[in-house]
Write a protein that holds these residues in place. Structure first.
Motif, PDB file in Angstrom:
ATOM      1  N   SER A 202       0.844  -1.189   0.000  1.00  0.00           N
ATOM      2  CA  SER A 202       0.000   0.000   0.000  1.00  0.00           C
ATOM      3  C   SER A 202       0.879   1.239   0.000  1.00  0.00           C
ATOM      4  N   THR A 203       0.627   2.164  -0.929  1.00  0.00           N
ATOM      5  CA  THR A 203       1.386   3.415  -0.950  1.00  0.00           C
ATOM      6  C   THR A 203       1.016   4.306   0.224  1.00  0.00           C
ATOM      7  N   ALA A 204      -0.153   4.060   0.831  1.00  0.00           N
ATOM      8  CA  ALA A 204      -0.596   4.877   1.965  1.00  0.00           C
ATOM      9  C   ALA A 204       0.048   4.424   3.272  1.00  0.00           C
ATOM     10  N   THR A 205       0.170   3.092   3.463  1.00  0.00           N
ATOM     11  CA  THR A 205       0.662   2.571   4.744  1.00  0.00           C
ATOM     12  C   THR A 205       2.038   1.933   4.646  1.00  0.00           C
ATOM     13  N   GLY A 206       2.458   1.536   3.445  1.00  0.00           N
ATOM     14  CA  GLY A 206       3.724   0.825   3.293  1.00  0.00           C
ATOM     15  C   GLY A 206       3.645  -0.631   3.682  1.00  0.00           C
ATOM     16  N   SER A 207       2.446  -1.114   4.037  1.00  0.00           N
ATOM     17  CA  SER A 207       2.254  -2.508   4.441  1.00  0.00           C
ATOM     18  C   SER A 207       1.721  -3.328   3.270  1.00  0.00           C
ATOM     19  N   THR A 208       1.969  -4.636   3.324  1.00  0.00           N
ATOM     20  CA  THR A 208       1.456  -5.540   2.297  1.00  0.00           C
ATOM     21  C   THR A 208      -0.043  -5.725   2.481  1.00  0.00           C
ATOM     22  N   LEU A 209      -0.789  -5.577   1.404  1.00  0.00           N
ATOM     23  CA  LEU A 209      -2.239  -5.735   1.482  1.00  0.00           C
ATOM     24  C   LEU A 209      -2.603  -7.215   1.572  1.00  0.00           C
ATOM     25  N   PRO A 210      -3.520  -7.580   2.468  1.00  0.00           N
ATOM     26  CA  PRO A 210      -3.953  -8.981   2.534  1.00  0.00           C
ATOM     27  C   PRO A 210      -4.870  -9.316   1.362  1.00  0.00           C
ATOM     28  N   LEU A 211      -5.002 -10.607   1.091  1.00  0.00           N
ATOM     29  CA  LEU A 211      -6.030 -11.045   0.150  1.00  0.00           C
ATOM     30  C   LEU A 211      -7.379 -10.973   0.857  1.00  0.00           C
ATOM     31  N   GLU A 212      -8.414 -10.749   0.072  1.00  0.00           N
ATOM     32  CA  GLU A 212      -9.734 -10.511   0.634  1.00  0.00           C
ATOM     33  C   GLU A 212     -10.739 -11.435  -0.038  1.00  0.00           C
ATOM     34  N   PHE A 213     -11.551 -12.103   0.773  1.00  0.00           N
ATOM     35  CA  PHE A 213     -12.554 -13.017   0.245  1.00  0.00           C
ATOM     36  C   PHE A 213     -13.877 -12.793   0.974  1.00  0.00           C
ATOM     37  N   VAL A 214     -14.990 -12.849   0.231  1.00  0.00           N
ATOM     38  CA  VAL A 214     -16.313 -12.790   0.840  1.00  0.00           C
ATOM     39  C   VAL A 214     -16.777 -14.226   1.065  1.00  0.00           C
ATOM     40  N   GLN A 215     -16.905 -14.597   2.333  1.00  0.00           N
ATOM     41  CA  GLN A 215     -17.257 -15.968   2.712  1.00  0.00           C
ATOM     42  C   GLN A 215     -18.414 -15.920   3.699  1.00  0.00           C
TER      43      GLN A 215
ATOM     44  N   ASN B 172      -3.609 -13.278   5.032  1.00  0.00           N
ATOM     45  CA  ASN B 172      -2.231 -12.867   4.771  1.00  0.00           C
ATOM     46  C   ASN B 172      -1.403 -14.091   4.386  1.00  0.00           C
ATOM     47  N   LEU B 173      -0.877 -14.079   3.181  1.00  0.00           N
ATOM     48  CA  LEU B 173      -0.041 -15.170   2.699  1.00  0.00           C
ATOM     49  C   LEU B 173       1.402 -14.700   2.585  1.00  0.00           C
ATOM     50  N   PRO B 174       2.356 -15.601   2.730  1.00  0.00           N
ATOM     51  CA  PRO B 174       3.757 -15.210   2.545  1.00  0.00           C
ATOM     52  C   PRO B 174       4.034 -14.833   1.096  1.00  0.00           C
ATOM     53  N   SER B 175       5.056 -14.008   0.903  1.00  0.00           N
ATOM     54  CA  SER B 175       5.439 -13.536  -0.432  1.00  0.00           C
ATOM     55  C   SER B 175       6.943 -13.686  -0.607  1.00  0.00           C
ATOM     56  N   VAL B 176       7.340 -14.062  -1.801  1.00  0.00           N
ATOM     57  CA  VAL B 176       8.769 -14.048  -2.124  1.00  0.00           C
ATOM     58  C   VAL B 176       9.139 -12.778  -2.868  1.00  0.00           C
ATOM     59  N   VAL B 177       8.122 -12.056  -3.383  1.00  0.00           N
ATOM     60  CA  VAL B 177       8.332 -10.790  -4.073  1.00  0.00           C
ATOM     61  C   VAL B 177       7.230  -9.830  -3.632  1.00  0.00           C
ATOM     62  N   THR B 178       7.616  -8.574  -3.361  1.00  0.00           N
ATOM     63  CA  THR B 178       6.631  -7.532  -3.102  1.00  0.00           C
ATOM     64  C   THR B 178       6.800  -6.427  -4.139  1.00  0.00           C
ATOM     65  N   VAL B 179       5.703  -5.753  -4.480  1.00  0.00           N
ATOM     66  CA  VAL B 179       5.715  -4.745  -5.535  1.00  0.00           C
ATOM     67  C   VAL B 179       4.857  -3.566  -5.123  1.00  0.00           C
ATOM     68  N   THR B 180       5.025  -2.475  -5.852  1.00  0.00           N
ATOM     69  CA  THR B 180       4.152  -1.307  -5.690  1.00  0.00           C
ATOM     70  C   THR B 180       3.434  -0.954  -6.988  1.00  0.00           C
TER      71      THR B 180
ATOM     72  N   GLY C 137       4.226 -17.114 -12.528  1.00  0.00           N
ATOM     73  CA  GLY C 137       3.960 -18.202 -11.599  1.00  0.00           C
ATOM     74  C   GLY C 137       4.475 -17.982 -10.199  1.00  0.00           C
ATOM     75  N   LEU C 138       4.638 -16.708  -9.773  1.00  0.00           N
ATOM     76  CA  LEU C 138       5.231 -16.433  -8.465  1.00  0.00           C
ATOM     77  C   LEU C 138       4.218 -16.241  -7.350  1.00  0.00           C
ATOM     78  N   GLY C 139       2.929 -16.357  -7.651  1.00  0.00           N
ATOM     79  CA  GLY C 139       1.956 -16.255  -6.572  1.00  0.00           C
ATOM     80  C   GLY C 139       0.574 -15.831  -7.032  1.00  0.00           C
ATOM     81  N   LEU C 140      -0.341 -15.806  -6.075  1.00  0.00           N
ATOM     82  CA  LEU C 140      -1.709 -15.355  -6.306  1.00  0.00           C
ATOM     83  C   LEU C 140      -1.762 -13.830  -6.296  1.00  0.00           C
ATOM     84  N   ILE C 141      -2.679 -13.270  -7.057  1.00  0.00           N
ATOM     85  CA  ILE C 141      -2.917 -11.828  -7.035  1.00  0.00           C
ATOM     86  C   ILE C 141      -4.415 -11.562  -7.040  1.00  0.00           C
TER      87      ILE C 141
END
Length: 303
Positions: A192-205, A213-221, A233-237
């Motif tokens: 997140s450009t606002a908080t600098g934290s990694t955004l969690p995945l979100e699901f309506v269940q 929150n899943l582990p990441s081998v790469v983070t991006v902005t 193939g490096l992860g879910l988005i």
């Protein structure tokens, strides 16, 4: 230059903190701007602006005069717009994310300019926070929840979000059937450009929003980099569906957990709360709202 034009000029100088930028915005010679402000200060008998080689700021008297000018100009524009078919003219400065611009704005922009031949448009691209007043931007188009109380926000659409991954990733890690099956999976971390934290995945269940929150081998902005890494193939988005139309159609990316979708993301137009909407901003808001409404096939819900 009459008194109302001088007021508009003064307000623009205060907003831009610059004689040169205000002159450029209003298509006036720099010398004309300087002389107009000198005459204004002489007529009022007070110093309105403090000038240095790098900066212009209002004095206490200037701040008081600026507040009165904003109120008076807003009332004048309201009065005139009630009786005149005001045709928008001048430079319209808009800021938005590049992908949003290329998908929803640029394809129909020639028609917009043909409809309003008196307009010129500057499109700024980016995700960064924009100081609309200081930078002379008329409005910004943003995706996501907004918390800036200094801006007026008009929500114009909702974007359907999708969780996806590459076939190669799913072959290695398996295809989850519910969010409970995500143990052992990876996400591409989007910061997140606002908080600098990694955004969690979100699901309506079961009617409730669940954050994972899943582990990441790469983070991006960057949104485009996020999708490129998913193709590798490096992860879910999780991203708006419109951004993935070609990838989903070709099979480069595959929807994951479609029965547990992320909540849709709002698209909003923002403009300063203390600035009267000009005709050019009003017609742009109406036009871009209709543009989003025409794209329901891409997971867009108009409001």
């Amino acid at each position: 230059m009459d008194r109302f034009d001088t007021m508009r000029l003064f307000v623009r100088i205060v907003e831009r903190r610059s004689f040169t930028l205000a002159a450029s915005d209003l298509d006036l010679p720099r010398s004309t701007v300087t002389q107009a402000i000198k005459r204004l200060e002489t007529r009022l008998g007070v110093r309105l602006l403090q000038r240095t080689t790098r900066h212009v700021s209002p004095t206490l008297d200037g701040e008081a005069y600026h507040r009165r000018c904003v109120t008076i100009l807003a009332e004048v524009e309201d009065a005139e717009s009630a009786f005149l078919d005001a045709r928008p003219t001048g430079l319209l400065r808009v800021d938005m994310h590049g992908t949003l611009a290329r998908t929803f704005v640029l394809p129909d922009l020639p028609d917009f300019l043909a409809r309003y031949p008196g307009l010129r448009v500057h499109l700024g691209e980016g995700d960064r926070w924009v100081d609309l007043v200081r930078e002379g931007v008329d409005c910004v188009l943003r995706v996501g929840d907004l918390a800036d109380s200094s801006m007026v926000g008009r929500r114009i659409a909702m974007l359907e979000e999708v969780t996806c991954a590459s076939p190669a990733y799913l072959e290695r890690h398996g295809v989850p059937q519910t969010p409970d099956d995500l143990d052992g999976h990876l996400a591409i971390g989007f910061l997140s450009t606002a908080t600098g934290s990694t955004l969690p995945l979100e699901f309506v269940q079961n009617g409730e929003v669940r954050l994972v929150n899943l582990p990441s081998v790469v983070t991006v902005t960057g949104a485009d980099t996020n999708i490129d890494l998913a193709r590798m193939g490096l992860g879910l988005i999780q991203v708006p569906r419109y951004h993935l139309a070609d990838d989903l159609a070709s099979g480069r990316l595959v929807p994951v957990l479609p029965d547990y979708p992320p909540t849709p993301s709002p698209v909003s137009l923002l403009y300063p709360h203390n600035r009267q909407l000009s005709p050019r901003v009003r017609v742009f808001i109406d036009w871009v709202t209709a543009t989003f409404a025409a794209r329901a096939r891409d997971g867009v819900t108009s409001l």
